[in-house]
Every structure is written in C-alpha cells, then in structure tokens.
Design a protein around this motif. Structure first.
Motif, PDB file in Angstrom:
ATOM      1  N   PHE A  73      16.642  29.467  79.416  1.00 20.88           N
ATOM      2  CA  PHE A  73      16.621  30.837  79.088  1.00 20.88           C
ATOM      3  C   PHE A  73      16.989  31.924  80.004  1.00 20.88           C
ATOM      4  CE2 PHE A  73      12.734  28.200  77.254  1.00 20.88           C
ATOM      5  CZ  PHE A  73      13.424  28.166  76.078  1.00 20.88           C
ATOM      6  N   LYS A 100      21.841  31.797  76.255  1.00 20.92           N
ATOM      7  CA  LYS A 100      21.133  33.055  75.651  1.00 20.92           C
ATOM      8  C   LYS A 100      22.151  33.435  74.616  1.00 20.92           C
ATOM      9  CE  LYS A 100      19.917  35.352  79.437  1.00 20.92           C
ATOM     10  NZ  LYS A 100      19.304  36.498  80.234  1.00 20.92           N
ATOM     11  N   LYS A 101      23.278  33.493  74.927  1.00 21.09           N
ATOM     12  CA  LYS A 101      24.576  34.170  74.011  1.00 21.09           C
ATOM     13  C   LYS A 101      24.308  33.006  72.822  1.00 21.09           C
ATOM     14  CE  LYS A 101      28.815  36.312  73.873  1.00 21.09           C
ATOM     15  NZ  LYS A 101      30.039  36.748  74.486  1.00 21.09           N
ATOM     16  N   GLY A 146      20.492  32.972  71.272  1.00 21.22           N
ATOM     17  CA  GLY A 146      19.683  33.837  71.164  1.00 21.22           C
ATOM     18  C   GLY A 146      20.167  35.075  70.271  1.00 21.22           C
ATOM     19  N   TRP A 152      21.593  39.949  75.530  1.00 19.70           N
ATOM     20  CA  TRP A 152      21.094  38.580  75.107  1.00 19.70           C
ATOM     21  C   TRP A 152      19.778  38.037  75.141  1.00 19.70           C
ATOM     22  CZ3 TRP A 152      23.782  37.002  70.428  1.00 19.70           C
ATOM     23  CH2 TRP A 152      25.115  37.874  70.395  1.00 19.70           C
ATOM     24  N   ASN A 153      18.895  37.537  74.243  1.00 20.74           N
ATOM     25  CA  ASN A 153      17.560  36.990  74.733  1.00 20.74           C
ATOM     26  C   ASN A 153      17.218  36.085  73.656  1.00 20.74           C
ATOM     27  OD1 ASN A 153      15.579  36.861  76.496  1.00 20.74           O
ATOM     28  ND2 ASN A 153      14.202  38.434  75.545  1.00 20.74           N
ATOM     29  N   VAL A 154      16.722  34.911  74.146  1.00 26.39           N
ATOM     30  CA  VAL A 154      15.908  34.256  73.174  1.00 26.39           C
ATOM     31  C   VAL A 154      14.400  34.435  73.069  1.00 26.39           C
ATOM     32  CG1 VAL A 154      15.226  31.691  72.678  1.00 26.39           C
ATOM     33  CG2 VAL A 154      17.465  31.998  73.965  1.00 26.39           C
ATOM     34  N   GLN A 211      11.641  30.385  72.600  1.00 30.72           N
ATOM     35  CA  GLN A 211      11.210  29.868  73.889  1.00 30.72           C
ATOM     36  C   GLN A 211       9.950  28.702  73.963  1.00 30.72           C
ATOM     37  OE1 GLN A 211      10.925  32.392  77.098  1.00 30.72           O
ATOM     38  NE2 GLN A 211      12.641  33.631  76.466  1.00 30.72           N
ATOM     39  N   TYR A 228      13.414  33.016  84.376  1.00 31.12           N
ATOM     40  CA  TYR A 228      13.143  34.061  83.708  1.00 31.12           C
ATOM     41  C   TYR A 228      12.260  35.141  84.078  1.00 31.12           C
ATOM     42  CZ  TYR A 228      12.496  36.552  79.059  1.00 31.12           C
ATOM     43  OH  TYR A 228      12.363  37.218  78.143  1.00 31.12           O
ATOM     44  N   ASN A 280       7.302  37.786  78.465  1.00 32.60           N
ATOM     45  CA  ASN A 280       8.943  38.070  77.783  1.00 32.60           C
ATOM     46  C   ASN A 280       8.710  39.720  77.413  1.00 32.60           C
ATOM     47  OD1 ASN A 280      10.376  38.326  75.292  1.00 32.60           O
ATOM     48  ND2 ASN A 280      10.860  36.060  75.808  1.00 32.60           N
TER      49      ASN A 280
END
Length: 554
Positions: free
Chosen positions: A96, A102-103, A106, A114-116, A121, A351, A483
């Motif tokens: 992550f 991520k791209k 996510g 960009w983020n999941v 997760q 992360y 997160n």
C-alpha cells in the motif's frame, strides 16, 4: 487285602500327594519368578524414566549441541518454510506504500494523490488470515494423520501452484481471492515447524529451535522489505509482480529437503510404530549413547501411555476437556498477546511512516531497518530465555510495550512534520527491539510446550487461530486508525494499544505459569493437579509417584 497290597496303595497315595505338592511348589516358584521379573522390569523401567528425565532437565547447551546436532539441523531446515509466511505477511501490508501498486489498484483523491481505501486495505491483509483460519484446522488434522513430512511436502506443492494466482491477478478483488486460497496451505508451515522443533529436540534446545521459527518469520519480512525497497521508484507493473514471483524460490527447496528428514519420534509412538520411532530417535540423537537413547525413548513411551490414560481422544474437542482446557486457554492467549500488544502497527509500518510525514523512499528504508532490528532482537532473546524464564520475560516485555506505545501516542499529537516522523520511527524501533526479545519469540516457545504431547498439534492450531482472529480485528482497527481517509489518528493509535498492554499484563500475571525446565510429563502432572500459575516454578515433582508437594488452585 493283603498287607503288601495295602502298603502299595498307601505308597501310591503318598506319591501322588508328593507329586501334587511338587506341582504346586513349581507353580508358586514360577509365579514368584514372574512377579520378580515383572518387578525387575518395572524397576528397570522406572530407573530409565528417572535417568532420562534427570538427564534431559540437567543437560547443558554444549551437551545438547554434541548429542543432538542432527535434530538442530533438521529443525532449522524445515523452519525455513516459515520465511514464506513472513514474506507474504509484510509484502501485503507494504504494497500500500508502493506508488505503482497504489496507482494500479487505488483511487485518486481531490489532491491528486493515489491511495488504496481502508476497506480494500483491510480486505487484502485479512484475506490471507481468513484462508489460514480454515487451513489451520486442516493442517492440525493432516499432521496428526499423515505426519510432519508428508504434510509439509504436499503443502509445498500447493503453495507453489497458488503463487500463480497472486502473480497474474488483474484487480484488487482478484488479489483478495488469491490471498484467501494462498492462506490455506501457508497456515501449515508456522504451526507444524514449531511443533516439529518441540518434538525432536530435548528441553535445553527447545527454546532456541522454536524461536528460530520466529526468526525465520522475521527473515521473510527482511527479504520482502528489501525487495520492495528495490522497486519503490519503479512505476511499472513489475514493481509488485516480481515481489510475488520471488516466493517461488522456497517451495522446491523445502520439498526436496523434507524427503530426507526424519519423522517425529513422538508422532511415530502415537501411531504404534515403535521400531520406526526408535530409529528416528537414533538418527536425531546420533551423538548420544544407546542407553541415553533408550532412556529418552522410554520417556516418550511412558508420557504417551500416561496421557492415553488421562484422555481417551485426540480430537479438537479434547483440547477443551479436563486439564487440557486450561492449557488450551493459555496457549491461545500467548499468541493473542502478539497482535493485541500493538504489533499490527509494525505490519503497516511503511504506510504508517508515510502518514507520519516521510517520503515513500524513506518509509521503505525505515521498514527495512525495522526488520533488521527485529532479527537482532530475536538473537538477543536467545540469551534472555534460559536465564529469565518465560513468565518474567513476558511480563517485562508487556511493560516495555506499554511504555513505547504510549510514547508513540504522545508523538502523534503534534501535526506530522519531518522531525516528529523520525522521532516516531526511533521509538517504534525501540518497540520492535523490545518486542523481538520478549513477546515475539515467547509466543512460539509457550505454544509449542503448552499442549500435551497427544494434543500438541491441535493445541497449536487453536492457538494460532486465536491469533488470526485477534490479528484480523487488530489490523482492521489499525488500518482505520492510521488511514488518512478514515480516522486519521496517526501516532495517537499508540494510546489505544498501550491500554491493551495493561490488560494483557494483568492476565499474564495471574494465568501464565513458568514452564522453563519442565518436561512434557512434568507439565502433565502440574496441570492435572491444578497448580496455580505462580507456583509452577517452585512445585516439586516425583515423576514416578506423582506430585511430591504442591498447592492446588483455589
């Protein structure tokens, strides 16, 4: 009737009485001889039991290496399979923080990052644990049914096949499905290798070989962190596909090596293959004399016989009957301590560091250094275990965990800046070092030794599944706590886990016994007589006559 005839009849009667008396005398002599022989056998057997028990308890580390070096090598080799679980464990949570991952999987937020999501997760990380939960029950049954060798070899084949699913998945949903299936065989390695180490090694070597399993888990994490660090600036699909493919290295190595490994003598005795058990013991203890091997073999036989008399079955249900209920509870809690003490933050370290203010490159570097510290802590734990014991080391480990988690919480109060991020990383390093010397390896040792010999594999399975449940809850909480699109607690999550450490310390103080220098038969007697946890260390045992002095639980 003439005088001669009367005399002859009288003589015949006397002769018959004499013969009858002689037969009776011979029967008495034979009976006496049989009883004498039986007593001699029992005395000889008791002597071998006492000699074997005393020799195992008093064996020095040097003697253990000299007499059982083959057991050390085989246990250490089979434990390498755990590298796969450690590798996959850190791989999933660290992906992550990988820009390409991520791209690909996510979504983009309003700031263009960009983020999941926390939901996915949690799904990816927990998927393998869900698979392991069900796989563990199968593993416990298969190990008891087919032995350690056949179970390990089949698991290697299945694991190699399932890596293809990870490698070729094209969506986050497919990855979740792949991890569920991958968890089924992966669950076998951690429990079977720990139990195998406990069964083939004498008492003095057991803590080293069972904690070596934990070190192999850490080695897997180091390899995973190193591989991911090498691809942090690679934005192609290979930055996350090659790390999956790296897992193919281990199954063939473990498979072909296991072909030549000796089966556990304890397992062979449980299946009435006594000649095979003796030969296996001779292979594993090749540096010992024939008399020493005979004494140890007798110990295994008597312990198994004693447990058969105490418990008729070897099913999972038997783990919750009589004195085994308490043993199962302690084993389960010993592994639950790991995630509930806050170790889940370490799994999300990459992360976590990014959210604390570090760049992806620095975050991966910190994660790699963190695993190196964990390995060094595991080695240091080898020197503490024989001197401090299981119970005290666990209590002090929880104290250290509370202190460092609370410090992390305090550092999470200011806004994330570079200085605060590095300070948080430094405190997390201290936590990892303390954890790796105490809580981390101790769980492996306690679980491997806590169950009775006939229920050892199934007790380990139940304990590991208790860990899986606790870890799933812990990871879900942590993923939401740290997160940025959810609770965004960052370091303040340390306050929550610091409080959990207080509760764990109270439990361990009242329920965790000291099992250092206790053989399997010793523990059987201690638990059967309901000795309270704080009295385990000082209670004397007569292994032939039972308890010589004890204080029963209230």
């Amino acid at each position: 009737m003439t005088f001669e005839s009367m005399a002859e009849v009288t003589f015949s009667e006397e002769a018959e009485k004499t013969n009858t008396a002689n037969v009776t005398l011979r029967e008495e002599i034979e009976k006496t001889n049989a009883e004498t022989t039986k007593m001699s056998i029992e005395l000889n057997q008791n002597e071998r039991i006492v000699d074997g028990h005393d020799a195992e308890v008093n064996m020095t580390l040097k003697e253990g290496f000299r007499k059982c070096y083959k057991a050390i090598l085989w246990s250490a080799f089979l434990s390498l399979a755990v590298i796969m679980e450690g590798y996959d464990n850190i791989l999933l949570s660290s992906l992550f923080g990988l820009p390409a991952f991520k791209k690909r999987y996510g979504t983009q937020d309003l700031n263009g990052n960009w983020n999941v999501s926390a939901k996915w997760q949690s799904a990816v990380v927990q998927a393998v644990k869900v698979g392991q939960f069900f796989g563990l029950f199968i593993a416990g049954w298969a190990t008891d049914k087919f032995g350690f060798k056949k179970t390990t070899m089949l698991t290697c084949v299945i694991t190699a096949a399932l890596i293809f699913m990870q490698f070729f998945c094209t969506s986050i949903g497919m990855l979740v499905a792949a991890e569920i299936l991958f968890g089924l065989p992966l669950s076998v390695f951690l429990t079977s290798t720990t139990v195998y180490a406990a069964e083939i090694c004498p008492l003095v070597l057991r803590p080293y070989l069972t904690t070596w399993v934990n070190l192999c888990w850490t080695i897997g994490k180091i390899i995973s962190a190193g591989v991911l660090r090498g691809f942090v600036n690679n934005y192609s699909q290979w930055s996350y596909r090659i790390p999956f493919a790296t897992q193919w290295i281990w199954p063939p190595i473990i498979f072909f090596g296991t072909i030549f490994a000796p089966e556990s003598p304890w397992w062979l005795v449980r299946h009435d293959r006594l000649d095979d058990a003796r030969r296996s013991l001779q292979r594993l203890h090749s540096g010992a004399t024939d008399q020493e091997v005979d004494n140890y073999f007798t110990q295994i036989m008597i312990t198994n016989k004693h447990e058969v008399e105490q418990q008729a079955g070897t099913s999972y249900f038997d783990c919750f009957k009589g004195s085994n209920l308490r043993r199962t509870e302690i084993a389960c809690m010993s592994w639950v301590v790991q995630p509930v003490s806050g170790f889940g933050i370490v799994a999300f370290a990459t992360y976590f560091f990014e959210q604390a203010g570090l760049s992806p490159s620095d975050a991966f570097s910190m994660s790699l250094a963190q695993q190196a510290i964990a390995f060094c802590g595991g080695i240091a734990g080898w020197f503490l275990l024989p001197r401090i014991g299981r119970r005290n080391l666990m209590l002090w480990g929880l104290v250290a965990s509370f202190a460092t988690q609370t410090a992390i919480g305090g550092l999470g109060i200011p806004e994330p800046k570079n200085g605060v991020a590095w300070s948080t990383g430094a405190v997390l390093f201290v936590y990892v070092l303390a954890y790796s010397m105490t809580i981390g390896p101790l769980s492996f040792v306690i679980v491997a030794e806590m169950g009775s010999s006939r229920l050892r594999s199934k007790t380990a399975v139940l304990a590991r599944n208790a860990y899986q449940i606790a870890a799933i809850v812990s990871d879900i909480l942590i993923s939401y706590q740290i997160n940025s699109s959810s609770w965004s607690w960052r370091g303040k999550a340390g306050f929550f886990w610091g409080g959990a450490n207080v509760l764990l310390w109270v439990y361990c103080y009242f329920r965790l016994p000291e099992i250092k220098d206790r053989t399997v038969l010793d523990l059987d007697l201690l638990f059967e007589n309901k000795i309270i946890a704080r009295k385990f260390k000082v209670t004397n045992i007569d292994i032939i006559g039972g308890m010589s002095s004890h204080e029963k639980a209230a």
